[in-house]
Motif scaffolding. Structure first.
Motif, PDB file in Angstrom:
ATOM      1  N   TYR A  61       1.745  -0.541 -14.583  1.00 15.80           N
ATOM      2  CA  TYR A  61       1.313   0.282 -13.452  1.00 15.80           C
ATOM      3  C   TYR A  61       1.217   1.757 -13.837  1.00 15.80           C
ATOM      4  CZ  TYR A  61       1.035   2.107  -8.676  1.00 15.80           C
ATOM      5  OH  TYR A  61       0.646   2.744  -7.529  1.00 15.80           O
ATOM      6  N   TRP A  65      -2.550   2.738 -12.735  1.00 16.24           N
ATOM      7  CA  TRP A  65      -2.444   2.992 -11.306  1.00 16.24           C
ATOM      8  C   TRP A  65      -3.724   3.586 -10.727  1.00 16.24           C
ATOM      9  CZ3 TRP A  65      -2.737   7.811  -9.017  1.00 16.24           C
ATOM     10  CH2 TRP A  65      -2.655   8.907  -9.874  1.00 16.24           C
ATOM     11  N   LYS A  66      -4.469   4.313 -11.519  1.00 15.08           N
ATOM     12  CA  LYS A  66      -5.693   4.919 -10.987  1.00 15.08           C
ATOM     13  C   LYS A  66      -6.742   3.862 -10.651  1.00 15.08           C
ATOM     14  CE  LYS A  66      -5.158   9.362 -13.223  1.00 15.08           C
ATOM     15  NZ  LYS A  66      -5.668  10.311 -14.209  1.00 15.08           N
ATOM     16  N   GLN A  69      -5.016   1.429  -7.570  1.00 16.97           N
ATOM     17  CA  GLN A  69      -4.466   1.941  -6.320  1.00 16.97           C
ATOM     18  C   GLN A  69      -5.338   1.629  -5.110  1.00 16.97           C
ATOM     19  OE1 GLN A  69      -3.654   6.172  -6.106  1.00 16.97           O
ATOM     20  NE2 GLN A  69      -1.713   5.687  -5.132  1.00 16.97           N
ATOM     21  N   HIS A 100       3.224  -1.210  -7.104  1.00 18.57           N
ATOM     22  CA  HIS A 100       2.765  -0.214  -6.131  1.00 18.57           C
ATOM     23  C   HIS A 100       3.808  -0.026  -5.027  1.00 18.57           C
ATOM     24  CE1 HIS A 100       0.047   2.074  -3.599  1.00 18.57           C
ATOM     25  NE2 HIS A 100       0.343   1.249  -2.599  1.00 18.57           N
ATOM     26  N   TYR A 104       4.920   3.639  -5.323  1.00 19.84           N
ATOM     27  CA  TYR A 104       4.247   4.480  -4.338  1.00 19.84           C
ATOM     28  C   TYR A 104       5.014   4.548  -3.022  1.00 19.84           C
ATOM     29  CZ  TYR A 104       0.489   6.677  -1.741  1.00 19.84           C
ATOM     30  OH  TYR A 104      -0.250   7.550  -0.992  1.00 19.84           O
ATOM     31  N   TRP A 160       1.558  11.821  -6.906  1.00 15.70           N
ATOM     32  CA  TRP A 160       1.754  10.538  -7.593  1.00 15.70           C
ATOM     33  C   TRP A 160       3.145  10.401  -8.188  1.00 15.70           C
ATOM     34  CZ3 TRP A 160       2.664  10.093 -12.827  1.00 15.70           C
ATOM     35  CH2 TRP A 160       2.485  11.242 -13.577  1.00 15.70           C
TER      36      TRP A 160
END
Length: 172
Positions: A61, A65-66, A69, A100, A104, A160
């Motif tokens: 991740y 992640w970009k 997401q 995530h 996140y 982030w």
């Protein structure tokens, strides 16, 4: 001799076979299952696999992640078999969704401490002896989650880095 009739002695065991009582299944209690060595080994192996799974998902991740997401914002619907969503995470849709949630919406980089906790619990259960102190590790994990999470939010106020508990900035 070949024409000799069998005696009644040889016919007796056949009659006894009909009189045998069926075996009763032994009653197994939850206490016996918990004390069973196999239960400890299976549970320890599951915890170790969970630690490895989380570690790979988290590490993947960090690099993907970009790309992932916008797909994981759809929630658990990406886990459905009919979903055509493809993510770049090494562990697929499930790995991306779990990472995530932890990064996140959870504790950010401090989420790696969960890997260490599951690893230590798994090793202790698998080898059925106290290799590492679970209580001490739990205290370190809880303190580390709060400390490193807040430290990363203080040092890097970017969106982030500060996730979830402060990861995602609440002023938005």
């Amino acid at each position: 001799m070949a024409n000799r009739l069998k005696s009644k002695k040889s016919q007796a065991p056949a009659a006894e076979k009909q009189k045998l009582k069926p075996e009763k299944d032994p009653q197994v209690t939850v206490k016996q299952i918990v004390k069973d060595e196999r239960t400890h080994k299976i549970t320890g192996a599951v915890f170790l696999l969970l630690a490895v799974f989380l570690f790979i998902a988290f590490t993947s991740y960090l690099f993907t992640w970009k790309e992932d997401q916008d797909k994981v914002f759809h929630g658990a619907s990406i886990l459905l078999p009919s979903s055509e969503v493809k993510v770049a995470n090494l562990l697929g849709n499930l790995g991306a969704l779990i990472a995530h949630q932890f990064f996140y919406k959870g504790f950010g980089l401090a989420s790696y401490l969960f890997c260490s906790f599951f690893f230590i619990v798994g090793v202790n259960l698998l080898f059925k002896r106290k290799v590492f102190s679970i209580g001490r590790n739990l205290r370190y994990v809880l303190a580390g989650l709060i400390f490193f999470f807040r430290l990363s939010c203080f040092c890097h106020p970017w969106e982030w880095i500060c996730l979830g508990w402060g990861g995602r900035r609440h002023d938005q």
